[in-house]
Design a protein around this motif. Structure first.
Motif, PDB file in Angstrom:
ATOM      1  N   GLU A  70      43.890  -0.357 -22.646  1.00 35.79           N
ATOM      2  CA  GLU A  70      43.120   0.790 -23.178  1.00 35.79           C
ATOM      3  C   GLU A  70      41.972   0.281 -24.048  1.00 35.79           C
ATOM      4  OE1 GLU A  70      43.371   3.817 -22.243  1.00 35.79           O
ATOM      5  OE2 GLU A  70      45.368   3.926 -21.348  1.00 35.79           O
ATOM      6  N   ASP A 127      44.744   0.673 -12.696  1.00 35.14           N
ATOM      7  CA  ASP A 127      45.108   2.095 -12.801  1.00 35.14           C
ATOM      8  C   ASP A 127      44.536   2.700 -14.091  1.00 35.14           C
ATOM      9  OD1 ASP A 127      47.751   2.217 -10.650  1.00 35.14           O
ATOM     10  OD2 ASP A 127      47.105   0.297 -11.458  1.00 35.14           O
ATOM     11  N   ASP A 171      40.754   3.005 -13.522  1.00 30.20           N
ATOM     12  CA  ASP A 171      40.498   4.070 -12.528  1.00 30.20           C
ATOM     13  C   ASP A 171      40.651   5.452 -13.170  1.00 30.20           C
ATOM     14  OD1 ASP A 171      39.839   2.563 -10.336  1.00 30.20           O
ATOM     15  OD2 ASP A 171      41.814   2.681  -9.373  1.00 30.20           O
ATOM     16  N   ALA A 172      41.701   5.605 -13.967  1.00 30.57           N
ATOM     17  CA  ALA A 172      41.971   6.919 -14.580  1.00 30.57           C
ATOM     18  C   ALA A 172      40.818   7.334 -15.498  1.00 30.57           C
ATOM     19  CB  ALA A 172      43.278   6.870 -15.362  1.00 30.57           C
ATOM     20  N   ARG A 173      40.076   6.346 -15.989  1.00 26.36           N
ATOM     21  CA  ARG A 173      38.947   6.667 -16.880  1.00 26.36           C
ATOM     22  C   ARG A 173      37.608   6.593 -16.149  1.00 26.36           C
ATOM     23  NH1 ARG A 173      40.728   4.021 -22.610  1.00 26.36           N
ATOM     24  NH2 ARG A 173      38.537   4.360 -23.031  1.00 26.36           N
ATOM     25  N   SER A 200      45.461  -1.791  -7.188  1.00 20.82           N
ATOM     26  CA  SER A 200      46.275  -0.979  -8.101  1.00 20.82           C
ATOM     27  C   SER A 200      47.572  -1.730  -8.416  1.00 20.82           C
ATOM     28  CB  SER A 200      46.624   0.353  -7.435  1.00 20.82           C
ATOM     29  OG  SER A 200      47.466   0.080  -6.319  1.00 20.82           O
TER      30      SER A 200
END
Ligand code: GLY
Length: 430
Positions: free
Chosen positions: A55, A83, A86-88, A96
């Protein structure tokens, strides 16, 4: 011109080589490396063992308007860095977590996947119980055999056993003594293949693959492929054993089937699919998949790449590799690893490295740092088993080898160790 910033994750020779070749793209402004080594640009701190750091890295990528993050090693991939990015909505090169697990993170899953999709490989069995594993080994006729820890083991979890006694000991080390911790919860026992090995680096975008130059690694620590397995003591590219017909076979029967299978199972494969091959009588079988570029293979392979590396990796991340044609220089490259004596066992660190400036200025030569760091006074010191890589380029493999070894002579540190026969198989073939 719209300038771009890049973030590279990792700290070895592979990552220094990625930074060097990415920097050839003139639209790239800044390159950051997490955590990097004494040779990499823009080092930032990052603890590979702490997934919370993903993060923080994603915050950094957002704040610095990073156009592309390139992940070098398998651990952050298997821990799910892609992942998180990608989520951001952050662009990142690599598979992945699920795809990394099935290809490299769990050798048993990889073998079962290959079995399900008819991908050529040796016969194998998987065990999560030592007694059953030993019963199985004791039921076999005497033979050479391979025992692998199923989980990640930094390249050390594969035992090529000369006989069944050795195989039983290997199974005990992995499952009873737990020398690789929980990575030894399961083992894979497989037929020992003979033939010639080669590494194929397929850059994938979820649906399709393009190929970098073929290469050959030298995994054993001593000349003549003797001694313990290492992460790799040197490599050369291209590998003469990978003729066009063989590459077509690999594309049709291994890589396309892998990409189709991964997509069917809901984990489309992006990033580098490393296919380790054993080739016998022109027929390839898969030794292993890895979910990232080979180290030191990529150091030699990138030295031959004419296509812009940023465009290639970005197309993989964006899913449009159909826009990319991979072109290579019609040359050969050889990468020699300078290691700390004792590696892959115990070795000393903190030795001052000299001759880097001289080696850097040599023609047709690249010098990449691997296990290095800066000491307080600013001197570069050894900080790992594999310390430096010297890549030589030549019109022929013989010239490339000569140039690489000349470069290795310029660099010195206490307890410097290297193999003296990198590329010997290619020389035999000429
Ligand atoms: N050189 C072998 C590997 O990267 O796994």
């Amino acid at each position: 011109m719209n300038k771009k910033n890049i973030l590279i994750i990792g700290s070895g020779g592979r990552e220094h080589a990625l930074a060097t070749f990415l920097s050839k793209n003139k639209t790239i402004d800044k390159i950051y490396t997490a955590p990097g080594n004494a040779g990499t640009p823009g080092n930032i701190s990052y603890n590979a063992g702490n997934t919370k750091d993903f993060e923080t890295l994603a915050d950094f990528a957002q704040a610095k308007e990073i156009s592309l993050t390139v992940v070098g090693p398998e651990i952050p991939l298997c821990n799910g860095i892609v992942d998180v990015f990608d989520a951001r909505g952050l662009s990142i090169f690599g598979p992945s977590q699920k795809a990394a697990f099935v290809t490299e993170g769990d050798k048993a899953s990889a073998r079962n996947f290959m079995r399900n999709y008819g991908i050529p490989q040796p016969d194998f069995e998987v065990f999560n119980n030592l007694i059953l594993a030993k019963d199985y080994l004791n039921s076999l006729p005497e033979q050479r055999i391979v025992v692998k820890a199923s989980g990640l083991a930094a390249g050390k979890g594969v035992y090529v056993c000369e006989n069944l006694n050795e195989a039983v000991k290997a199974a005990e080390e992995i499952m009873e003594q737990r020398i690789f911790g929980s990575s030894g919860n399961k083992i894979v026992i497989e037929d020992c293949m003979d033939g010639e090995e080669a590494s194929i680096l397929a850059v994938c975008d979820g649906q399709r693959a393009v190929y970098l130059a073929s290469s050959q690694d030298h995994k054993r620590v001593f000349d003549g492929d003797k001694g313990l397995n290492t992460g790799g003591m040197g490599a050369y590219a291209p590998a003469p054993v990978v003729i066009d017909e063989l590459l077509k076979n690999v594309d049709d029967n291994i890589v396309k089937k892998t990409l189709e299978g991964m997509a069917d199972e809901g984990m489309p494969y992006k990033g580098c699919l490393y296919v380790g091959l054993m080739i016998k009588d022109g027929e390839p079988k898969v030794v292993e998949y890895n979910c990232r570029f080979g180290d030191p293979e990529i150091q030699a392979v990138l030295a031959l790449l004419k296509t812009d590396l940023y465009e290639l990796l970005k197309a993989s991340a964006d899913g449009n590799l159909d826009q990319i044609q991979v072109e290579n220089y019609d040359k050969a490259a050889c990468c020699v690893v300078l290691a700390s004596d004792g590696y892959p066992g115990k070795y000393e660190t903190g030795k001052i490295i000299s001759g880097l400036d001289k080696a850097d200025k040599m023609d047709n030569t690249y010098v990449f740092h691997a296990g290095t760091e800066k000491e307080g006074s600013g001197k570069t010191i050894t900080a790992g088993g594999r310390v430096m890589n010297v890549v030589g380029i030549g019109d022929t493999i013989k010239d490339a080898i000569k140039t690489a070894y000349k470069g290795t002579e310029a660099i010195d540190f206490d307890n410097k160790y290297l193999r003296n026969d990198i590329g010997y198989r290619a020389l035999k073939k000429r």
